[in-house]
Motif scaffolding. Sequence first.
Motif, short mmCIF file in Angstrom:
data_model
loop_
_atom_site.label_atom_id
_atom_site.label_comp_id
_atom_site.label_asym_id
_atom_site.label_seq_id
_atom_site.Cartn_x
_atom_site.Cartn_y
_atom_site.Cartn_z
N ALA A 1 0.83 -1.20 0.00
CA ALA A 1 0.00 0.00 0.00
C ALA A 1 0.86 1.26 0.00
O ALA A 1 0.61 2.22 -0.75
N LEU A 2 1.90 1.26 0.85
CA LEU A 2 2.81 2.41 0.88
C LEU A 2 3.55 2.58 -0.45
O LEU A 2 3.77 3.70 -0.93
N ALA A 3 3.94 1.45 -1.06
CA ALA A 3 4.62 1.50 -2.36
C ALA A 3 3.71 2.09 -3.42
O ALA A 3 4.16 2.87 -4.28
N ALA A 4 2.42 1.75 -3.38
CA ALA A 4 1.47 2.29 -4.36
C ALA A 4 1.36 3.80 -4.21
O ALA A 4 1.33 4.54 -5.21
N ILE A 5 1.32 4.28 -2.97
CA ILE A 5 1.24 5.73 -2.74
C ILE A 5 2.52 6.41 -3.24
O ILE A 5 2.47 7.45 -3.91
N CYS A 6 3.68 5.84 -2.91
CA CYS A 6 4.95 6.41 -3.37
C CYS A 6 5.04 6.44 -4.89
O CYS A 6 5.56 7.40 -5.48
N LEU A 7 4.53 5.40 -5.54
CA LEU A 7 4.57 5.34 -7.00
C LEU A 7 3.72 6.44 -7.61
O LEU A 7 4.11 7.07 -8.60
N VAL A 8 2.57 6.72 -7.04
CA VAL A 8 1.71 7.81 -7.53
C VAL A 8 2.45 9.14 -7.41
O VAL A 8 2.48 9.95 -8.36
N VAL A 9 3.06 9.39 -6.26
CA VAL A 9 3.78 10.65 -6.05
C VAL A 9 4.96 10.76 -7.02
O VAL A 9 5.19 11.82 -7.62
N ALA A 10 5.72 9.68 -7.17
CA ALA A 10 6.88 9.71 -8.07
C ALA A 10 6.47 9.98 -9.51
O ALA A 10 7.10 10.79 -10.20
N LEU A 11 5.41 9.33 -9.95
CA LEU A 11 4.96 9.51 -11.33
C LEU A 11 4.48 10.94 -11.57
O LEU A 11 4.83 11.57 -12.57
N LEU A 12 3.66 11.47 -10.65
CA LEU A 12 3.15 12.84 -10.80
C LEU A 12 4.30 13.85 -10.79
O LEU A 12 4.35 14.75 -11.64
N ALA A 13 5.22 13.71 -9.84
CA ALA A 13 6.33 14.66 -9.74
C ALA A 13 7.22 14.59 -10.98
O ALA A 13 7.61 15.63 -11.54
N TRP B 1 12.71 11.21 -7.85
CA TRP B 1 13.74 10.20 -7.60
C TRP B 1 13.59 9.56 -6.22
O TRP B 1 13.73 8.34 -6.06
N LEU B 2 13.29 10.39 -5.23
CA LEU B 2 13.19 9.89 -3.86
C LEU B 2 12.04 8.89 -3.72
O LEU B 2 12.22 7.77 -3.20
N PHE B 3 10.86 9.28 -4.21
CA PHE B 3 9.71 8.40 -4.06
C PHE B 3 9.79 7.20 -5.01
O PHE B 3 9.23 6.15 -4.74
N GLY B 4 10.49 7.36 -6.12
CA GLY B 4 10.73 6.20 -6.98
C GLY B 4 11.58 5.16 -6.27
O GLY B 4 11.31 3.95 -6.34
N LEU C 1 10.14 -0.58 -1.04
CA LEU C 1 8.94 -1.12 -0.38
C LEU C 1 8.42 -2.38 -1.09
O LEU C 1 8.01 -3.35 -0.44
N LEU C 2 8.43 -2.38 -2.41
CA LEU C 2 7.98 -3.57 -3.14
C LEU C 2 8.93 -4.74 -2.88
O LEU C 2 8.49 -5.89 -2.70
N ALA C 3 10.23 -4.45 -2.90
CA ALA C 3 11.20 -5.51 -2.62
C ALA C 3 11.02 -6.06 -1.21
O ALA C 3 11.10 -7.28 -0.98
N ALA C 4 10.77 -5.16 -0.27
CA ALA C 4 10.56 -5.61 1.11
C ALA C 4 9.30 -6.44 1.23
O ALA C 4 9.27 -7.47 1.93
N ARG D 1 2.47 -15.17 -3.96
CA ARG D 1 1.27 -14.42 -3.60
C ARG D 1 1.64 -12.94 -3.35
O ARG D 1 0.86 -12.03 -3.67
N ALA D 2 2.82 -12.70 -2.78
CA ALA D 2 3.27 -11.33 -2.56
C ALA D 2 3.45 -10.60 -3.89
O ALA D 2 3.17 -9.40 -4.01
N ILE D 3 3.93 -11.33 -4.92
CA ILE D 3 4.08 -10.72 -6.25
C ILE D 3 2.71 -10.36 -6.81
O ILE D 3 2.54 -9.33 -7.47
N VAL D 4 1.71 -11.23 -6.56
CA VAL D 4 0.35 -10.90 -6.99
C VAL D 4 -0.08 -9.58 -6.35
O VAL D 4 -0.59 -8.67 -7.02
#
Length: 701
Positions: A5-17, A163-166, A172-175, A185-188
């Motif tokens: 969930a945190l990775a999804a939020i970071c990805l949104v911020v990184a993409l927008l920025a 760069w930071l949020f990317g 986060l995804l790796a973790a 299942r984690a990859i799903v």
Amino acid sequence: MVCVALAAICLVVALLAGYLRVAVLDSDQFADRATSALREQAVRDLIGRQITNQVVRANPDLAAVRPIIETASGTIVTTPAFQSLFHKAVRDLHRTVFTHDRDTATLTLLDVGVLLSGALERLDPKIARELPGDFAAKLDAGEAALEALRLSDLADGLEELAWLFGAFTIVLLAAAIGIAPNRRRAIVHAGMGVAVSGALIVIAYQIGRSQLTGRFSLPADGAAAGSVWDVFLQDLRTWALVLLGCGTVVAAAAAALLRPVDVRRPLQRAWDVIATVPASPWKRLARAIAFIVAGALIIAERRWMLDVALVLAGVYVLYQGVEEILRMVVEGREREKAAEAEAEVGSRRRRYAPWIVGGVATVLVALLIASLFGTGATKAEADGDITACNGREELCDRPLNEVAFAATHNAMSSSEYPNWLFGQQERGLTGQLQDGVRALLIDAHYGQQVGNRVLTDLDGEQREVAERELGPEATAAATRIRDRLLSGGQEPGPMRVWLCHVMCELGAFPIEDGLREIRDFLVAHPHEVLIIIVEDDGPTPKDIAKAVKDSGLEPYVWKRPPAGRGGPWPTLREMIESGQRVLMMAEKQGGDPQVAWYLDGYHYMQETPYTFRSAEEMSCEPNRGGSSGGRLFLLNHWIDTYPIPRTSNARRINSYDFLLGRARRCQRERGLFPNILAVDLYRTGDLLRVTDTLNGVADAK
């Protein structure tokens, strides 16, 4: 799940920025996207109406012919010339707002009156004459645009944020995958998290667009606003769709290797929760309020609610389809009574299943990305993209000194101009440029207007030059006119700079008028590069600079001279992209540091002799500029019979074989490409055809 969930939020911020930093806060990208909005009819109509409104305000008498003006305005907006002006204005606005030099989002199109006058001339010449001569359009982009531009203060911060949020997203995804007890299942879950990030941006895009267009009372204005929104943000939507699709494919690929994961079950459970009436009064009340809010949104915002529903449905269908395909790849057909060999093959098939699924998933992702970027992604390019330079695609990437320019000697000397005696060219400056001439040799002198003639300043050596160059016939004619002016008792006007040859009594007009003709041509033809060589007998670089500025030509002058005599010179494309498409050189007084763009011509240029009495005398010997250093090469190619050039001479020496033969001979002897071919009576003979041949484009027509 928390990490995902945190990775999804970071990805949104990184993409927008990242997107805003690249596509909106960069001046050139911003101008490219704004200009590409002119492809949309709604935007063109809106700009056409704004221009028309300003014309009518400038001259209220034109209100009665408003439909004609609006037609002309709509016509010019579609032209590459207008797009070039628009692109420059947007880029300048973007830069000045970013440097806090401007507090309004207003585009100033200084030369749009030139284009509008030309369009009106074709529709109704009488109306064209009523257009204010110095008309400049001002297009107000509104406070919303200004606030968007003020994001400049965040430009560097946005890049760091992206760069930071990317990096946070990757960690986060790796973790999430690394610490999970079931990594497949984690990859799903990770794939679905990426897909949700893309879906959120797509949904926000649709909601934002709907809100923006809904603010306008007039449908036409709303349509224009929607078009601009798409131009600037549709690529962001495409990026988000790529995330959504790739995340879904990855999730489906991982799910295909697990026991069946039926996404319909959680959907069914969610539906049961919605459809079942709770026993608790408070839950019933909350459910009722939720229904009311949802119903109100569906009624009031049906457009973006429908978009949201379609996006979610698309994700579901995509997931189901991809998972089914991948599951078919690895399952195989198991039979109840399979032979031992068949079972072994099946085992091997299951052992290699992850690799098979990964390969198929990679192909699907590639196809998905290709299809998304191939269907509707907005290109940050203007409609006026450079496809030809000086009329030819092949010339765009050649340095200036490797391009041949058709040139006219004493280019201002034409009987098309009033009171001009002994014209050396068949048409005036505008006509020459329209015919294909791209280098102009002009003469500038001091003079004073007396009646409809000009009295030349003949102080000092100028009198000797006049007597030497004009010859007895022209000198006698000029002297008679001069004596008549001096004896007429009229008070001479102020001393100023004129275009004339040696003695302005034989024909002259203000240098600003001639330069304005050149400026008007450049405005209407944004992909043309010109060379101007000034024979400056008297006028200083400061005088020339003032005339260039007053005529409106100054923004078009190339202001980056080569570091040394030998170049390197810019390509035509580089000059066109910069907007500085005129190389200005002086024969005598160039090189003043205060007017750096007014070059010392014979520091950068070599030439041939220019005084020939017959065709047989026409040599390639070094003249001004010497024989080394400058890489521009001026081929002086006329027989001197001043004051009256002879058509019979021009017909012979301007012929294809003679002119091309001399150009090739001088190229061999001097080791320079003859890139400025200067002639008298340019319409007589084959100057333009020879120029094409030297450029290697003779068969391109």
